[in-house]
Design an enzyme around this catalytic site. Structure first.
Site, PDB file in Angstrom:
ATOM      1  N   ASN A   1      -4.476   4.607   7.497  1.00  0.00           N
ATOM      2  CA  ASN A   1      -5.851   5.063   7.253  1.00  0.00           C
ATOM      3  C   ASN A   1      -6.780   4.702   8.404  1.00  0.00           C
ATOM      4  OD1 ASN A   1      -5.251   6.323   4.896  1.00  0.00           O
ATOM      5  ND2 ASN A   1      -5.864   4.633   3.573  1.00  0.00           N
TER       6      ASN A   1
ATOM      7  N   HIS B   1       0.837  -1.204   0.000  1.00  0.00           N
ATOM      8  CA  HIS B   1       0.000   0.000   0.000  1.00  0.00           C
ATOM      9  C   HIS B   1       0.869   1.250   0.000  1.00  0.00           C
ATOM     10  CE1 HIS B   1      -3.072   2.779   2.039  1.00  0.00           C
ATOM     11  NE2 HIS B   1      -3.365   2.685   0.764  1.00  0.00           N
TER      12      HIS B   1
HETATM   13  N1  LIG Z   1      -5.312   7.704  -5.203  1.00  0.00           N
HETATM   14  C1  LIG Z   1      -4.898   7.454  -3.957  1.00  0.00           C
HETATM   15  O1  LIG Z   1      -4.759   8.356  -3.112  1.00  0.00           O
HETATM   16  C2  LIG Z   1      -4.534   6.049  -3.573  1.00  0.00           C
HETATM   17  C3  LIG Z   1      -3.628   5.843  -2.513  1.00  0.00           C
HETATM   18  C4  LIG Z   1      -3.253   4.532  -2.177  1.00  0.00           C
HETATM   19  C5  LIG Z   1      -3.807   3.470  -2.877  1.00  0.00           C
HETATM   20  N2  LIG Z   1      -4.706   3.687  -3.879  1.00  0.00           N
HETATM   21  C6  LIG Z   1      -5.257   2.526  -4.586  1.00  0.00           C
HETATM   22  O2  LIG Z   1      -4.552   2.360  -5.818  1.00  0.00           O
HETATM   23  C7  LIG Z   1      -5.433   1.820  -6.804  1.00  0.00           C
HETATM   24  C8  LIG Z   1      -5.461   2.737  -8.006  1.00  0.00           C
HETATM   25  O3  LIG Z   1      -5.897   4.002  -7.609  1.00  0.00           O
HETATM   26  P1  LIG Z   1      -5.651   5.308  -8.495  1.00  0.00           P
HETATM   27  O4  LIG Z   1      -5.999   6.468  -7.641  1.00  0.00           O
HETATM   28  O5  LIG Z   1      -4.329   5.235  -9.159  1.00  0.00           O
HETATM   29  O6  LIG Z   1      -6.798   5.100  -9.603  1.00  0.00           O
HETATM   30  P2  LIG Z   1      -6.865   5.715 -11.073  1.00  0.00           P
HETATM   31  O7  LIG Z   1      -8.295   5.694 -11.453  1.00  0.00           O
HETATM   32  O8  LIG Z   1      -6.088   6.984 -11.176  1.00  0.00           O
HETATM   33  O9  LIG Z   1      -6.080   4.618 -11.960  1.00  0.00           O
HETATM   34  C9  LIG Z   1      -6.530   3.345 -12.210  1.00  0.00           C
HETATM   35  C10 LIG Z   1      -6.026   2.963 -13.599  1.00  0.00           C
HETATM   36  O10 LIG Z   1      -6.198   1.560 -13.786  1.00  0.00           O
HETATM   37  C11 LIG Z   1      -6.575   1.350 -15.129  1.00  0.00           C
HETATM   38  N3  LIG Z   1      -7.205   0.029 -15.195  1.00  0.00           N
HETATM   39  C12 LIG Z   1      -8.441  -0.330 -14.788  1.00  0.00           C
HETATM   40  N4  LIG Z   1      -8.611  -1.668 -14.966  1.00  0.00           N
HETATM   41  C13 LIG Z   1      -7.442  -2.138 -15.472  1.00  0.00           C
HETATM   42  C14 LIG Z   1      -6.968  -3.428 -15.848  1.00  0.00           C
HETATM   43  N5  LIG Z   1      -7.741  -4.509 -15.732  1.00  0.00           N
HETATM   44  N6  LIG Z   1      -5.709  -3.523 -16.328  1.00  0.00           N
HETATM   45  C15 LIG Z   1      -4.930  -2.448 -16.443  1.00  0.00           C
HETATM   46  N7  LIG Z   1      -5.309  -1.215 -16.091  1.00  0.00           N
HETATM   47  C16 LIG Z   1      -6.546  -1.067 -15.614  1.00  0.00           C
HETATM   48  C17 LIG Z   1      -7.471   2.511 -15.479  1.00  0.00           C
HETATM   49  O11 LIG Z   1      -7.494   2.711 -16.887  1.00  0.00           O
HETATM   50  C18 LIG Z   1      -6.781   3.661 -14.733  1.00  0.00           C
HETATM   51  O12 LIG Z   1      -5.839   4.332 -15.547  1.00  0.00           O
HETATM   52  C19 LIG Z   1      -6.775   1.605  -6.115  1.00  0.00           C
HETATM   53  O13 LIG Z   1      -6.850   0.311  -5.606  1.00  0.00           O
HETATM   54  C20 LIG Z   1      -6.713   2.626  -4.970  1.00  0.00           C
HETATM   55  O14 LIG Z   1      -7.544   2.289  -3.885  1.00  0.00           O
HETATM   56  C21 LIG Z   1      -5.065   4.964  -4.263  1.00  0.00           C
END
Ligand SMILES: NC(=O)c1ccc[n+]([C@@H]2O[C@H](COP(=O)([O-])OP(=O)(O)OC[C@H]3O[C@@H](n4cnc5c(N)ncnc54)[C@H](O)[C@@H]3O)[C@@H](O)[C@H]2O)c1
Length: 284
Positions: A192, A142
């Site tokens: 968190n 994470h």
């Molecule tokens: N944004 C934050 O603050 C944060 C912090 C820690 C963890 N996370 C976690 O990280 C993960 C991603 O979050 P994010 O904010 O980067 O989301 P985001 O929406 O910016 O990015 C997700 C990306 O994944 C792509 N995608 C979806 N399905 C896919 C697949 N099957 N194969 C390849 N690509 C695929 C989408 O096109 C998109 O570009 C989530 O699980 C989220 O909970 C987010």
């Protein structure tokens, strides 16, 4: 025993995945990034190139090192192209079914000893792992947003994760310059679990104590030593992201402090999302 990581896969090159891929190539690791379309993958590469190039402009990196780092990133839309990866970090949408489906596919294409890591914030790593027949190699890694700047990575041990998989993920986080900590798979993991109810308390205090937004931020900065006020922080995280995370934690724990304060839900519904929308508790 930790596994040597020569090639890493990053699936989903959104906000988090692109940052994680950037960290990997900068640390000298061959990286395969998978997106759902070539266009999205190339957009992510442009963003990574932009951030790495800024270091050249600032004089903290030379152009040759930048070019070598960017040369380590290859892009694909095919899961099959992750076959040679020793570690795959998944950072796709925060939904259980797509994550489970992806882990099933990864299990089919990757070597049996490849470690599969999920960057989920609020889902259960154990449930994601349960979609595979080799849950021992699934762990949580994470990262915090923005991944290239935030030092912490929580290494999350699911019910059936092996010591080897956890140690490999821990060692890899260190190798790319992060400060890992270990914990078990519980709602919100560590940071968190503590921070979300605390921020929710802060927002409730706005109404209870009838303190102003700026005074609350000043109070927490100068009375509690916070580097940033709670309202500034929620604006930075994104009010929609914080509400979503609060709802997910509340659903799992049923602790009232986890539930998003109505004031935040109203702001989210009105499109006041913080920095990214130009307005939240503050205007940007
Ligand atoms: N944004 C934050 O603050 C944060 C912090 C820690 C963890 N996370 C976690 O990280 C993960 C991603 O979050 P994010 O904010 O980067 O989301 P985001 O929406 O910016 O990015 C997700 C990306 O994944 C792509 N995608 C979806 N399905 C896919 C697949 N099957 N194969 C390849 N690509 C695929 C989408 O096109 C998109 O570009 C989530 O699980 C989220 O909970 C987010």
């Amino acid at each position: 025993m930790t596994k040597e990581i020569r090639t890493v896969g990053v699936v989903g090159l959104g906000a988090m995945g692109a940052g994680i891929a950037q960290l990997c190539v900068e640390a000298g690791v061959e990286t395969v990034g998978r997106e759902v379309s070539t266009e999205l993958a190339e957009k992510a590469r442009d963003r990574i190139a932009h951030f790495v190039s800024r270091k050249v402009e600032k004089g903290t990196l030379d152009a040759e090192t930048r070019d070598a780092a960017l040369g380590r990133l290859s892009l694909t839309t095919e899961v099959a192209d992750l076959a040679g990866c020793d570690l795959v970090i998944e950072a796709i949408v925060e939904e259980l079914e797509p994550k489970q489906e992806l882990h099933r596919e990864l299990e089919r294409v990757c070597a049996p000893d490849a470690v599969l890591a999920t960057n989920t914030s609020a889902l259960s790593v154990t449930e994601i792992a349960s979609a595979t027949t080799t849950p021992e190699r699934v762990v949580g890694m994470h990262f915090f947003n923005p991944a290239p700047l935030m030092p912490l990575v929580e290494i999350v041990r699911a019910e059936l994760s092996s010591d080897d998989a956890c140690e490999t993920a821990y060692a890899f986080a260190e190798r790319i310059g992060k400060r890992p900590i270990q914990c078990h798979d519980t709602p919100g993991f560590v940071v968190n679990r503590v921070l979300i109810p605390l921020l929710n308390d802060c927002i409730r205090v706005l109404d209870e104590a009838r303190v102003g937004v700026e005074d609350l931020d000043t109070g927490m900065k100068h009375g509690a030593g916070w580097p940033m006020g709670p309202c500034e922080l929620v604006d930075l995280v994104g009010i929609d992201v914080h509400v979503h995370a609060s709802e997910a934690l509340y659903e799992k724990t049923r602790e009232p402090r986890m539930a998003p304060p109505p004031r935040l839900v109203a702001m989210r519904n009105a499109g006041l999302l913080g920095r990214k929308s130009g307005r939240g508790f503050y205007s940007y």
